[in-house]
Design a protein around this motif. Structure first.
Motif, PDB file in Angstrom:
ATOM      1  N   HIS A   1       0.883  -1.169   0.000  1.00  0.00           N
ATOM      2  CA  HIS A   1       0.000   0.000   0.000  1.00  0.00           C
ATOM      3  C   HIS A   1       0.917   1.214   0.000  1.00  0.00           C
ATOM      4  O   HIS A   1       1.464   1.577   1.030  1.00  0.00           O
ATOM      5  N   THR A   2       1.094   1.830  -1.162  1.00  0.00           N
ATOM      6  CA  THR A   2       2.083   2.902  -1.258  1.00  0.00           C
ATOM      7  C   THR A   2       1.535   4.199  -0.665  1.00  0.00           C
ATOM      8  O   THR A   2       0.338   4.327  -0.397  1.00  0.00           O
ATOM      9  N   TYR A   3       2.450   5.143  -0.472  1.00  0.00           N
ATOM     10  CA  TYR A   3       2.034   6.425   0.087  1.00  0.00           C
ATOM     11  C   TYR A   3       1.034   7.124  -0.828  1.00  0.00           C
ATOM     12  O   TYR A   3       0.077   7.729  -0.360  1.00  0.00           O
ATOM     13  N   GLU A   4       1.222   7.000  -2.151  1.00  0.00           N
ATOM     14  CA  GLU A   4       0.304   7.621  -3.095  1.00  0.00           C
ATOM     15  C   GLU A   4      -1.112   7.098  -2.894  1.00  0.00           C
ATOM     16  O   GLU A   4      -2.094   7.853  -2.890  1.00  0.00           O
ATOM     17  N   GLU A   5      -1.205   5.752  -2.711  1.00  0.00           N
ATOM     18  CA  GLU A   5      -2.518   5.146  -2.504  1.00  0.00           C
ATOM     19  C   GLU A   5      -3.124   5.611  -1.166  1.00  0.00           C
ATOM     20  O   GLU A   5      -4.317   5.891  -1.063  1.00  0.00           O
ATOM     21  N   TYR A   6      -2.252   5.723  -0.145  1.00  0.00           N
ATOM     22  CA  TYR A   6      -2.693   6.175   1.176  1.00  0.00           C
ATOM     23  C   TYR A   6      -3.249   7.591   1.093  1.00  0.00           C
ATOM     24  O   TYR A   6      -4.299   7.909   1.650  1.00  0.00           O
ATOM     25  N   GLU A   7      -2.521   8.404   0.312  1.00  0.00           N
ATOM     26  CA  GLU A   7      -2.963   9.791   0.168  1.00  0.00           C
ATOM     27  C   GLU A   7      -4.310   9.854  -0.550  1.00  0.00           C
ATOM     28  O   GLU A   7      -5.194  10.639  -0.182  1.00  0.00           O
ATOM     29  N   ASP A   8      -4.464   8.987  -1.605  1.00  0.00           N
ATOM     30  CA  ASP A   8      -5.742   8.944  -2.308  1.00  0.00           C
ATOM     31  C   ASP A   8      -6.876   8.613  -1.351  1.00  0.00           C
ATOM     32  O   ASP A   8      -7.974   9.165  -1.442  1.00  0.00           O
ATOM     33  N   ASP A   9      -6.607   7.664  -0.429  1.00  0.00           N
ATOM     34  CA  ASP A   9      -7.646   7.250   0.519  1.00  0.00           C
ATOM     35  C   ASP A   9      -8.048   8.396   1.469  1.00  0.00           C
ATOM     36  O   ASP A   9      -9.214   8.541   1.814  1.00  0.00           O
ATOM     37  N   PHE A  10      -7.069   9.178   1.909  1.00  0.00           N
ATOM     38  CA  PHE A  10      -7.340  10.127   3.002  1.00  0.00           C
ATOM     39  C   PHE A  10      -7.164  11.605   2.622  1.00  0.00           C
ATOM     40  O   PHE A  10      -7.057  12.448   3.497  1.00  0.00           O
ATOM     41  N   ARG A  11      -7.099  11.905   1.290  1.00  0.00           N
ATOM     42  CA  ARG A  11      -6.727  13.260   0.888  1.00  0.00           C
ATOM     43  C   ARG A  11      -7.606  14.336   1.540  1.00  0.00           C
ATOM     44  O   ARG A  11      -7.091  15.292   2.126  1.00  0.00           O
ATOM     45  N   GLU A  12      -8.910  14.103   1.450  1.00  0.00           N
ATOM     46  CA  GLU A  12      -9.822  15.138   1.965  1.00  0.00           C
ATOM     47  C   GLU A  12      -9.619  15.370   3.455  1.00  0.00           C
ATOM     48  O   GLU A  12      -9.547  16.488   3.941  1.00  0.00           O
ATOM     49  N   LYS A  13      -9.481  14.231   4.180  1.00  0.00           N
ATOM     50  CA  LYS A  13      -9.314  14.340   5.627  1.00  0.00           C
ATOM     51  C   LYS A  13      -8.018  15.027   5.982  1.00  0.00           C
ATOM     52  O   LYS A  13      -7.935  15.808   6.946  1.00  0.00           O
ATOM     53  N   MET A  14      -6.972  14.741   5.189  1.00  0.00           N
ATOM     54  CA  MET A  14      -5.687  15.377   5.454  1.00  0.00           C
ATOM     55  C   MET A  14      -5.762  16.879   5.255  1.00  0.00           C
ATOM     56  O   MET A  14      -5.224  17.658   6.026  1.00  0.00           O
ATOM     57  N   LYS A  15      -6.486  17.250   4.179  1.00  0.00           N
ATOM     58  CA  LYS A  15      -6.625  18.682   3.898  1.00  0.00           C
ATOM     59  C   LYS A  15      -7.359  19.372   5.042  1.00  0.00           C
ATOM     60  O   LYS A  15      -6.972  20.432   5.512  1.00  0.00           O
ATOM     61  N   GLU A  16      -8.441  18.715   5.508  1.00  0.00           N
ATOM     62  CA  GLU A  16      -9.225  19.286   6.614  1.00  0.00           C
ATOM     63  C   GLU A  16      -8.355  19.498   7.838  1.00  0.00           C
ATOM     64  O   GLU A  16      -8.468  20.494   8.546  1.00  0.00           O
ATOM     65  N   ALA A  17      -7.454  18.535   8.083  1.00  0.00           N
ATOM     66  CA  ALA A  17      -6.591  18.625   9.263  1.00  0.00           C
ATOM     67  C   ALA A  17      -5.412  19.549   9.036  1.00  0.00           C
ATOM     68  O   ALA A  17      -4.580  19.730   9.918  1.00  0.00           O
ATOM     69  N   GLY A  18      -5.272  20.059   7.816  1.00  0.00           N
ATOM     70  CA  GLY A  18      -4.195  20.981   7.520  1.00  0.00           C
ATOM     71  C   GLY A  18      -2.857  20.325   7.232  1.00  0.00           C
ATOM     72  O   GLY A  18      -1.816  20.939   7.343  1.00  0.00           O
ATOM     73  N   LEU A  19      -2.898  19.014   6.915  1.00  0.00           N
ATOM     74  CA  LEU A  19      -1.650  18.312   6.583  1.00  0.00           C
ATOM     75  C   LEU A  19      -1.280  18.572   5.129  1.00  0.00           C
ATOM     76  O   LEU A  19      -2.160  18.672   4.282  1.00  0.00           O
ATOM     77  N   PRO A  20       0.027  18.658   4.823  1.00  0.00           N
ATOM     78  CA  PRO A  20       0.423  18.870   3.413  1.00  0.00           C
ATOM     79  C   PRO A  20       0.198  17.607   2.592  1.00  0.00           C
ATOM     80  O   PRO A  20       0.418  16.505   3.072  1.00  0.00           O
ATOM     81  N   VAL A  21      -0.298  17.762   1.378  1.00  0.00           N
ATOM     82  CA  VAL A  21      -0.478  16.627   0.459  1.00  0.00           C
ATOM     83  C   VAL A  21       0.367  16.862  -0.786  1.00  0.00           C
ATOM     84  O   VAL A  21       0.645  18.002  -1.159  1.00  0.00           O
ATOM     85  N   GLU A  22       0.767  15.767  -1.434  1.00  0.00           N
ATOM     86  CA  GLU A  22       1.629  15.907  -2.614  1.00  0.00           C
ATOM     87  C   GLU A  22       0.816  16.207  -3.856  1.00  0.00           C
ATOM     88  O   GLU A  22       1.287  16.826  -4.789  1.00  0.00           O
ATOM     89  N   LYS A  23      -0.413  15.655  -3.887  1.00  0.00           N
ATOM     90  CA  LYS A  23      -1.262  15.872  -5.055  1.00  0.00           C
ATOM     91  C   LYS A  23      -2.514  16.599  -4.602  1.00  0.00           C
ATOM     92  O   LYS A  23      -3.134  16.202  -3.624  1.00  0.00           O
ATOM     93  N   GLU A  24      -2.857  17.633  -5.299  1.00  0.00           N
ATOM     94  CA  GLU A  24      -4.072  18.370  -4.916  1.00  0.00           C
ATOM     95  C   GLU A  24      -5.313  17.691  -5.477  1.00  0.00           C
ATOM     96  O   GLU A  24      -5.273  17.068  -6.509  1.00  0.00           O
TER      97      GLU A  24
END
Lengths: 336, 128
Positions: free
Chosen positions: A313-336
Motif C-alpha cells: 500500500h504505497t504512500y500515493e494510494e494512502y494519500e488517495d484514501d485520506f486526501r480530503e481528511k488530510m486537507k481538513e486537518a491541515g496536513l500537506p499533500v503531494e497531489k491536490e
C-alpha cells in the motif's frame, strides 16, 4: 586402521574377485561382458540427466559468486575480470580456467605457525601439490578414455591414432608403454596416499572418498596388467567391444582372460556409480553458482524466484484514501 | 527449471559426444580380421611356439630378440619344444609370413597399433 578405507578396499577386491570367479568359474561372460556394461550405460545416462535437471530446478535466489578480486565498480577502480566477472564473457573465461586448468585448486594454500624470529607467527603458504596430482590425474584419465576409442570405432579415427602415438612416444617395450596409463595409476595412488597419510585429510575422508579412488586404481592396474604382463588377445577384445558399440553383442572366440572381464566390470561399476557419487562433479562443476554467476548484484536487480506477490500500500494510494481528511486537518499533500 | 535452454543444450551436447561409438560406426559390424597364411606357413603347421602364445606374446618375443641380438649378440632362440631358430624378424618370421599386408597388418590396423619394426627392417616384396 581406518574403517573407511578398509571397507572400500574390501569392497573393490571382492567385486574384482566376483567378476573373476563369475567368468573363470561360472562362465558368465555374457553377464559381465554384455549385460552389465549396457545396464551401467543406461544407469549413467538416466542418472546423470536426472541429477543435472534436479540441479537445474534448484533456484539460486542470490548471486553468490566467490570473489577474490575487485568487482566492477566506478570507472577508475580497476576491475578484476576473471576473479570477479561482470558479464557472460567474463564468466565463460572464469569457467574455462576452472574446468580446464583447475584454477581455484591452484590457489590452494596452507595455514600454519612458524617460530622464526623467536615469536609465533601465522603464515599462509601456497601449496601446489594437490593441484599438480589432480590435473595430471584428470588429463591422464581423459587421454586414456580417448585412447580406448580404438576399441569402439572402426576405422579408428585419426585423432585417436595421433594421441596414442604421442602417448607412447617413449617407445618402452612392446607393446609400448603409454605415459597416460602410468601417470593415471601413479596419481591415483598419490591421491589415495594423501587421504591415508595426512591426518587432517584422513579425518574428513569417508568410504565414498576411498571407493572411487580404489576403483580407478583397480581399472588402471588391470588395464596395465593386460597390456604388459598377462596379455589378452586384443583383436578378440575389439570384436567384443565393437559388438557392444554396434548393438550386435556377442562373446567372440579367442583368448580373453577373466582379467579382461574384471577390467570391464570395474569400468561398468564406475560408470554406473558416477551419478550417485562425488564423481558427479564432472557435471556439477558447470552448475556451481559460486563459479558461474557474474558478480553484478549492484548493477542488476535480482528477484528471488520463489517470492510470492507481496501486498503493498504505497504512500500515493494512502494519500488517495485520506486526501480530503488530510486537507481538513491541515496536513500537506503531494497531489491536490 | 532455471536456465533451461543452456542446461539442456549442454546435457544434449555431452550425450552426443558420449554416444560417439554408436553414431560413428552406424551399426556396421566389424569382426576380427581373418589372417591369411602363406603355403609355407600352412605346411609348417606350427609357428615357433603355440599359436595362442604367438597371438598374445609375439611383440614381447620380438622385443626380447631385438635386445638379445642387437645388444648381447645372442642370435639363437630355443623354443619350448627345444627347436633352435635364428632370432630374426626378416629371416625367420617373415620367411614363412612373407605376406605382411594379409598377415601382420590386418590385426595391427584393426586394433590400431603401429609397431616400429619396419622403420628399420625390410620386408619381402609381395607377389600378387
Amino acid at each position: 586402521m581406518n574403517a573407511a578405507y578398509l571397507y572400500s578396499l574390501i569392497a573393490v577386491v571382492l567385486l574384482g574377485l566376483l567378476a573373476y570367479a563369475g567368468v573363470a568359474v561360472a562362465g558368465l561372460e555374457g553377464l559381465f561382458g554384455i549385460f552389465i556394461p549396457y545396464v551401467a550405460l543406461i544407469v549413467f545416462v538416466a542418472g546423470f540427466a536426472n541429477r543435472i535437471i534436479g540441479w537445474g530446478k534448484t533456484p539460486v535466489p542470490f548471486r553468490i559468486p566467490t570473489t577474490s578480486g575487485q568487482q566492477k565498480s566506478l570507472p577508475w577502480v580497476k576491475h578484476d575480470k576473471f576473479d570477479s566477472p561482470y558479464n557472460t564473457i567474463g564468466v565463460i573465461g572464469r569457467m574455462a580456467l576452472e574446468i580446464l586448468l583447475f584454477r581455484s585448486l591452484f590457489k590452494n594454500s596452507r595455514v600454519g605457525f612458524s617460530d622464526a624470529g623467536g615469536y609465533q607467527k601465522i603464515y599462509y603458504k601456497w601449496v601446489v601439490w594437490l593441484w599438480l596430482f589432480a590435473i595430471l590425474f584428470h588429463y591422464a584419465f581423459l587421454v586414456t578414455i580417448v585412447r580406448h576409442l580404438r576399441f569402439f570405432a572402426e576405422p579408428v579415427p585419426f585423432f585417436v591414432e595421433m594421441l596414442a602415438k604421442v602417448d607412447g612416444m617413449m617407445q618402452v617395450g612392446a607393446p609400448g608403454m603409454y605415459l597416460s596409463g602410468v601417470v593415471l595409476l601413479g596419481m591415483a595412488m598419490l591421491l589415495l596416499v594423501r587421504r591415508i597419510v595426512l591426518p587432517k585429510v584422513k579425518y574428513i575422508s569417508m568410504a565414498a572418498d576411498y571407493f572411487p579412488l580404489l576403483l580407478i586404481i583397480g581399472i588402471a592396474a588391470t588395464g596395465i596388467l593386460m597390456r604388459h604382463f598377462a596379455k589378452v588377445d586384443v583383436a578378440a577384445v575389439k570384436e567384443l567391444t565393437m559388438g557392444l558399440a554396434t548393438f550386435r553383442p556377442a562373446i567372440p572366440e579367442g583368448d580373453i582372460s577373466a582379467l579382461f572381464y574384471v577390467h570391464m566390470f570395474f569400468v561398468s561399476l564406475l560408470v554406473a556409480y558416477i551419478p550417485f557419487s562425488k564423481l558427479m562433479h564432472m557435471g556439477g562443476v558447470f552448475l556451481s553458482p559460486t563459479r558461474n554467476l557474474p558478480n553484478n548484484s549492484r548493477a542488476v536487480r535480482h528477484v528471488n524466484p520463489w517470492n510470492y506477490p507481496v501486498k503493498t500500500h504505497t504512500y500515493e494510494e494512502y494519500e488517495d484514501d485520506f486526501r480530503e481528511k488530510m486537507k481538513e486537518a491541515g496536513l500537506p499533500v503531494e497531489k491536490e | 527449471m532455471y536456465d533451461k535452454g543452456k542446461i539442456v543444450t549442454g546435457l544434449v551436447i555431452f550425450f552426443v559426444i558420449l554416444a560417439f561409438p554408436f553414431w560413428y560406426n552406424r551399426g556396421a559390424s566389424s569382426p576380427a580380421p581373418e589372417l591369411e597364411l602363406t603355403d609355407k606357413a600352412k605346411q609348417a603347421e606350427k609357428c615357433i611356439e603355440e599359436t595362442a602364445f604367438m597371438t598374445k606374446e609375439h611383440m614381447q618375443l620380438l622385443n626380447q630378440w631385438r635386445d638379445a641380438v642387437a645388444r648381447d649378440g645372442y642370435r639363437i632362440y630355443v623354443s619350448e619344444d627345444g627347436d633352435e631358430y635364428v632370432a630374426s624378424l626378416t629371416d625367420t618370421c617373415m620367411d614363412c609370413h612373407s605376406n605382411k599386408a594379409d598377415f601382420c597388418d590386418r590385426c595391427h590396423d584393426y586394433v590400431s597399433v603401429s609397431p616400429y619394426c619396419w622403420d628399420c627392417h625390410t620386408y619381402p616384396e609381395e607377389n600378387n
